[in-house]
Design a protein around this motif. Sequence first.
Motif, short mmCIF file in Angstrom:
data_model
loop_
_atom_site.label_atom_id
_atom_site.label_comp_id
_atom_site.label_asym_id
_atom_site.label_seq_id
_atom_site.Cartn_x
_atom_site.Cartn_y
_atom_site.Cartn_z
N VAL A 70 0.84 -1.21 0.00
CA VAL A 70 0.00 0.00 0.00
C VAL A 70 0.87 1.25 0.00
CG1 VAL A 70 -1.68 1.34 1.34
CG2 VAL A 70 -1.95 -1.13 1.11
N GLY A 71 1.92 1.26 0.84
CA GLY A 71 2.79 2.42 0.90
C GLY A 71 3.48 2.71 -0.41
N GLY A 72 3.99 1.66 -1.07
CA GLY A 72 4.64 1.86 -2.35
C GLY A 72 3.67 2.35 -3.42
N TYR A 73 2.46 1.78 -3.43
CA TYR A 73 1.45 2.17 -4.41
C TYR A 73 1.08 3.64 -4.27
CZ TYR A 73 -3.10 2.29 -6.78
OH TYR A 73 -4.16 2.63 -7.59
N LEU A 74 0.83 4.05 -3.02
CA LEU A 74 0.42 5.43 -2.79
C LEU A 74 1.56 6.42 -3.00
CD1 LEU A 74 -1.79 5.03 0.43
CD2 LEU A 74 -2.56 5.45 -1.92
N SER A 75 2.79 6.00 -2.71
CA SER A 75 3.92 6.91 -2.78
C SER A 75 4.07 7.54 -4.16
CB SER A 75 5.20 6.17 -2.39
OG SER A 75 6.31 7.03 -2.43
N ASP A 76 4.06 6.71 -5.21
CA ASP A 76 4.23 7.24 -6.57
C ASP A 76 3.04 8.08 -7.01
OD1 ASP A 76 6.72 6.11 -6.87
OD2 ASP A 76 5.96 4.28 -7.79
#
Length: 467
Positions: free
Chosen positions: A308-314
């Motif tokens: 979730v963190g990686g998905y939202l980061s970009d």
Amino acid sequence: MTTTHLNWRFVPHPTVDIDPRVMSDRKKNINLVCISLLATSAGFASLIYFPGVPGITADLNAPPIAITLTAALFALFTGIAPVFWASASDHYHIRRLPNLLSMVIFSAASLGMAFVKNIWALVVLRCLQAVGASCGQAVGAGMIADLYELEERGSAFGKYFFGMFIGPLLGPIVGGFLSMSAVSWRATFWFCFALGVVIFILCFLFLNETYRDNSKFDHVNEVSDAKSATLVEDQPRKKALNPIDPFLMLRHPFVFIASFTGGVMFGGMFAIETIIPKIYEDNYGFSAWQTGLSYTGAGLGNAIGSVVGGYLSDRLLLRSRARRGGRAVVEDRLTANCWPGGFILVPLGQLLFGWMAQTKGSVWACIVAFGIQTFGMNQVMAATSAYLVDAMPGQGASASAAATLFRQAMACILTLAANPMVAAIGPGWTTVFLAGLTVFSMALLAILAIYGERLRRWSGYEDKLSQ
């Protein structure tokens, strides 16, 4: 990709003739899987033997301080060693060879621990095992910077953290069952040996050399160059290898704050992991395998949180850039999801765990609370890790090594302090301290988000217009 020679796998330093960022998605994914596997070794090794600690204590007549040192020194050396791995990687322009060598060291140390008959020999071999396990955590981040454009790195870091944290998810579970075997706790180190050998073989076969010489490729691709921050000084001639260069990066306030926040998050997780076995045994009568299974909540929080963190980061990064009319600022990487993660979820999880354990409440509440903490932690760590790589192009491995050093030092300190604090003031007030430290670190990160561009300029770094 790296050389026209048919036996490129046997070349210590293959030439990178094609920009790694134009590599096919399939090859990028294969390399990312290898990078994640390398990082997995540290997670497995850190916790897999925890369920077997009573057996180690009995078989090796180990004093409590020695058992504590097997965890604390592992954490410390996992922070120190990346400084040297990353320095060599950035200096000699190599990524693949250090990773392969690290797995040889990891496997050899694990094999030694399977036969050890003295607790102090186990402590020494744990330090050596940490040296081998640590390379992927620093050099791996540099490889992500080599392979991915700035706006793709958040998602890549999310997948990377998924691999890094699958170890803490599965390690205690596997360790709990292995400790019930005929060879008891020694089986956990046999497993680590086998894991190291498998990772070495896979990386030998499929991991490419990815070191990206920005001066070589960026003049061909002006757009790529404009999406990064750069050091404001002429590129000097190649200096002599200086292993403490990554450590010296902590003198820059923006590097220190990002590293400190990540360190507090990671150290808080390690502190809870350390106190769980005794609390669950004393309060709930858990056996070794039950204690191992109890880490499932934290592991799921890590796994889901990293994705979730990686998905939202970009996506949040691109949204912030669009609002600015297309201009990229590195602080955009400190995306909106990290604030509720660090200010709310992590302290909530810590306090819920501590006071449930203090009052001998539901063990399920403790398990869920630890999962909430690790989910929130990943929102922050994905942001701060990508931030450091974006802020220091060409020095991604060294910047990550500096952060890893700080992170593991915090884990070492909090691991040493956790059980004595629980004995002195109880788990509830111990987690009050951890939650307060978390909020303080997030307040510093908020200062970085507001004044980061000014701090980087003061340190000699500045942004270029993105488009």
